[in-house]
Design a protein around this motif. Structure first.
Motif: not given
Length: 217
Positions: A115-118, A146-152, A154-155, A158-160
């Motif tokens: 979520v916080n990565a540049d 699934a967790m990775i996708d959840h993080a994306l 959250q980031r 628009e993707y969510a």
């Protein structure tokens, strides 16, 4: 999708009304009813129309998934100059132990990193995490993906939103298939039955949300 649904319902209604009129007229034998109904079927090009609508519904659902995938790809595909990508690789190498520790620690730590990565660092972080869970495999691997996708999600709101729309659109595929089953029966058999009230074929795609109902091929 809603327009496709409306047109399918209209074709089924027209075909069933035609069959009812022929059966109740008293002017036709059973074979005469079948033959006359078939002429209506050909004249109105019901089969072609149903096939076109079926293809359009499938394309609309597929387009929702494609939009989701394109947004995800844009997030996790390296961009920038060769030098910028090299710098990102060097940063990732320095942080590799931290990333590995986050993967071992569980969902929360990795979600926070993603979520916080540049943006320049996200593709390599994503690749590292995907490789890790791909190797693990099984239920743990699936949960990790699934967790990775959840993080994306959250980031990127628009993707969510796109992922939500695509998921709900996919859930309508069986609804459209059930509608098609009754429409195809109605245009080929003058004695076809109507959908059971409250059955899947009577559910509107609008139940999945206005964004799904407004999807286009």
């Amino acid at each position: 999708m809603h327009q496709i649904e409306t047109e399918l319902d209209a074709i089924r209604t027209e075909a069933r009304a035609t069959a009812t009129r022929l059966r109740s007229s008293g002017d036709y034998t059973p074979q005469g009813i079948a033959d006359t109904f078939d002429r209506y079927r050909q004249h109105n090009a019901w089969d072609d129309k149903v096939a076109e609508l079926a293809a359009a519904a499938s394309a609309a659902i597929d387009n929702a998934s494609r939009q989701r995938d394109e947004l995800k790809s844009a997030m996790v595909t390296p961009t920038g100059t060769t030098e910028e990508q090299l710098l990102a690789e060097l940063r990732h190498q320095r942080r590799a132990q931290r990333v590995s520790a986050a993967l071992e620690a569980g969902a929360g730590a990795l979600v926070e990193l993603i979520v916080n990565a540049d943006q320049a660092d996200l593709p390599l972080l994503h690749e590292h995490a995907v490789d890790y869970y791909s190797v693990r495999g099984g239920q743990a691997g699936e949960a990790g993906m699934a967790m990775i996708d959840h993080a994306l999600q959250q980031r990127s709101p628009e993707y969510a939103a796109a992922a939500s729309t695509a998921g709900r659109a996919e859930s309508t595929r069986h609804v459209i298939a059930e509608k098609l089953k009754f429409v195809q029966a109605a245009v080929t058999d003058p004695n076809a039955s109507d959908p059971t009230p409250g059955g899947v074929a009577t559910v509107s795609v609008s139940a999945a949300g206005e964004d799904v109902a407004n999807l286009a091929a």
